[in-house]
Enzyme design. Structure first.
Site, mmCIF file in Angstrom:
data_model
loop_
_atom_site.group_PDB
_atom_site.id
_atom_site.type_symbol
_atom_site.label_atom_id
_atom_site.label_comp_id
_atom_site.label_asym_id
_atom_site.label_seq_id
_atom_site.Cartn_x
_atom_site.Cartn_y
_atom_site.Cartn_z
ATOM 1 N N ASP A 112 0.851 -1.202 0.000
ATOM 2 C CA ASP A 112 0.000 0.000 0.000
ATOM 3 C C ASP A 112 0.880 1.243 0.000
ATOM 4 O O ASP A 112 1.246 1.746 -1.057
ATOM 5 C CB ASP A 112 -0.939 -0.071 1.213
ATOM 6 C CG ASP A 112 -1.884 1.115 1.293
ATOM 7 O OD1 ASP A 112 -1.997 1.869 0.308
ATOM 8 O OD2 ASP A 112 -2.531 1.289 2.340
ATOM 9 N N ASN A 115 5.612 1.398 3.093
ATOM 10 C CA ASN A 115 6.421 1.576 4.305
ATOM 11 C C ASN A 115 6.920 0.253 4.874
ATOM 12 O O ASN A 115 8.074 0.137 5.280
ATOM 13 C CB ASN A 115 5.610 2.303 5.391
ATOM 14 C CG ASN A 115 5.340 3.743 5.030
ATOM 15 O OD1 ASN A 115 6.026 4.313 4.180
ATOM 16 N ND2 ASN A 115 4.337 4.337 5.656
ATOM 17 N N LEU A 117 7.353 -2.799 3.372
ATOM 18 C CA LEU A 117 8.364 -3.479 2.556
ATOM 19 C C LEU A 117 9.668 -2.685 2.516
ATOM 20 O O LEU A 117 10.754 -3.269 2.577
ATOM 21 C CB LEU A 117 7.844 -3.723 1.140
ATOM 22 C CG LEU A 117 6.684 -4.718 1.016
ATOM 23 C CD1 LEU A 117 6.439 -5.050 -0.447
ATOM 24 C CD2 LEU A 117 6.940 -5.989 1.806
ATOM 25 N N LYS A 140 -1.786 -2.146 -4.427
ATOM 26 C CA LYS A 140 -2.708 -1.086 -4.838
ATOM 27 C C LYS A 140 -2.075 -0.303 -5.976
ATOM 28 O O LYS A 140 -0.866 -0.071 -5.983
ATOM 29 C CB LYS A 140 -3.038 -0.185 -3.658
ATOM 30 C CG LYS A 140 -3.848 -0.928 -2.603
ATOM 31 C CD LYS A 140 -4.388 -0.037 -1.521
ATOM 32 C CE LYS A 140 -5.080 -0.883 -0.469
ATOM 33 N NZ LYS A 140 -5.467 -0.106 0.729
ATOM 34 N N ARG A 174 -10.136 -11.570 8.519
ATOM 35 C CA ARG A 174 -8.974 -12.217 7.870
ATOM 36 C C ARG A 174 -9.367 -13.546 7.230
ATOM 37 O O ARG A 174 -8.725 -14.003 6.292
ATOM 38 C CB ARG A 174 -7.862 -12.488 8.887
ATOM 39 C CG ARG A 174 -7.220 -11.248 9.470
ATOM 40 C CD ARG A 174 -5.951 -11.631 10.221
ATOM 41 N NE ARG A 174 -5.485 -10.591 11.110
ATOM 42 C CZ ARG A 174 -4.714 -9.558 10.751
ATOM 43 N NH1 ARG A 174 -4.341 -9.435 9.502
ATOM 44 N NH2 ARG A 174 -4.324 -8.665 11.625
HETATM 45 P P1 IMP Z 1 2.062 -0.471 3.687
HETATM 46 O O1 IMP Z 1 3.147 -0.495 4.723
HETATM 47 O O2 IMP Z 1 1.252 0.797 3.750
HETATM 48 O O3 IMP Z 1 2.506 -0.836 2.299
HETATM 49 O O4 IMP Z 1 0.983 -1.520 4.104
HETATM 50 C C1 IMP Z 1 1.294 -2.765 4.433
HETATM 51 C C2 IMP Z 1 0.401 -3.296 5.521
HETATM 52 O O5 IMP Z 1 -0.715 -2.442 5.798
HETATM 53 C C3 IMP Z 1 -0.163 -4.589 5.065
HETATM 54 O O6 IMP Z 1 0.655 -5.650 5.486
HETATM 55 C C4 IMP Z 1 -1.515 -4.620 5.713
HETATM 56 O O7 IMP Z 1 -1.437 -5.229 6.968
HETATM 57 C C5 IMP Z 1 -1.902 -3.177 5.900
HETATM 58 N N1 IMP Z 1 -2.837 -2.736 4.841
HETATM 59 C C6 IMP Z 1 -2.576 -1.914 3.797
HETATM 60 N N2 IMP Z 1 -3.650 -1.754 3.018
HETATM 61 C C7 IMP Z 1 -4.627 -2.484 3.573
HETATM 62 C C8 IMP Z 1 -6.004 -2.757 3.222
HETATM 63 O O8 IMP Z 1 -6.559 -2.285 2.214
HETATM 64 N N3 IMP Z 1 -6.677 -3.589 4.061
HETATM 65 C C9 IMP Z 1 -6.129 -4.147 5.170
HETATM 66 N N4 IMP Z 1 -4.853 -3.943 5.524
HETATM 67 C C10 IMP Z 1 -4.116 -3.117 4.740
#
Ligand code: IMP
Ligand code: MG
Length: 189
Positions: A112, A115, A117, A140, A174
Site C-alpha cells: 500500500d 512503508n 516493505l 494497490k 482475515r
Molecule cells: P504499507 O506499509 O502501507 O505498504 O501496508 C502494508 C500493511 O498495511 C499490510 O501488510 C496490511 O497489513 C496493511 N494494509 C494496507 N492496506 C490495507 C487494506 O486495504 N486492508 C487491510 N490492511 C491493509
C-alpha cells in the site's frame, strides 16, 4: 467477543475484488516465477512472512515451493486498531537474523504505502543476503505503491480498503476466502 459497538461490527462488506478462485488459479504461476528466481543453491531458502496478514498467502505459497526452506516470521505493526491509513512501521519483537549469504523471500499480504516493505528490505539488506526479493498477494495501483520495489505481485487492485484472505479491519475479516472492499461505517456497497 466482538461488541456491537466495535468498529468491525459497524463496518459492512462491499464487492469482491479478487475471488478465492482467481487466487487459487494465480498461485501456481506466481510460485513458478519465484522458483525460477530462487534458482539452484545448496543453502536453505528463508521465507519471511510478515505477520499477521501474510499468513494465508504464505501458507498457500510455501506449499508450492518444492525446496528445503526455513520459515521465519517477521512481526511489524503499521495499522494499529481500526485505522485504515498507515501510521508508520514498528517491529514487534526481534526480526529474523542470520540472513547473510541466504536466499531470502519476504512475503506480505498487500503493498500500500510501501512503508512495510521498504522498512524490512532495508533491515534485511543490512544482513547481506545472497538474494532478496519480496512477494505480495495484492498491490494497490497508487503511484507510491507502484514505485515501491517488489519483485512478485499476485494482483494489482484499485485503491480501496480491502479485507479477507489474511487482511483485516480492526483485527477481523482475515478468514474471508475472497478479497472484498470494506466500508468502515456501513456506507453503501
Ligand atoms: P504499507 O506499509 O502501507 O505498504 O501496508 C502494508 C500493511 O498495511 C499490510 O501488510 C496490511 O497489513 C496493511 N494494509 C494496507 N492496506 C490495507 C487494506 O486495504 N486492508 C487491510 N490492511 C491493509
Ligand atoms: Mg499487515
Amino acid at each position: 467477543m466482538m461488541g456491537a459497538s466495535s468498529p468491525a461490527a459497524r463496518a459492512t462488506l462491499g464487492r469482491v475484488l479478487v475471488s478465492q478462485q482467481s487466487i487459487a488459479e494465480r498461485m501456481p504461476t506466481l510460485a513458478r516465477e519465484i522458483v525460477a528466481w530462487l534458482g539452484d543453491g545448496d543453502d536453505e531458502v528463508v521465507i519471511v512472512p510478515v505477520m499477521t496478514g501474510a499468513f494465508i498467502f504464505a501458507a498457500d505459497l510455501v506449499r508450492l515451493l518444492p525446496m528445503r526452506m526455513r520459515i521465519t516470521l517477521a512481526a511489524v505493526s503499521s495499522y494499529p486498531g481500526a485505522s485504515t491509513s498507515s501510521q508508520g512501521v514498528r517491529p514487534i519483537g526481534n526480526l529474523p537474523a542470520r540472513l547473510d549469504g541466504r536466499r531470502v523471500l519476504l512475503v506480505d499480504d498487500i503493498l500500500d504505502s510501501g512503508n512495510t516493505l521498504n522498512f524490512l528490505r532495508k533491515e534485511f539488506a543490512a544482513q547481506k543476503p545472497a538474494r532478496f526479493a519480496t512477494a505480495v498477494l495484492l498491490r494497490k495501483t497508487t503511484e507510491v505503491a507502484m514505485r515501491t520495489p517488489c519483485e512478485f505481485v499476485g494482483f494489482d487492485i484499485p485503491d480501496e480498503f480491502v479485507v479477507g484472505c489474511g487482511l483485516d479491519y480492526d483485527g477481523c475479516f482475515r478468514n474471508l476466502p475472497d478479497v472484498r472492499v470494506l466500508h468502515p461505517e456501513g456506507s453503501a456497497t
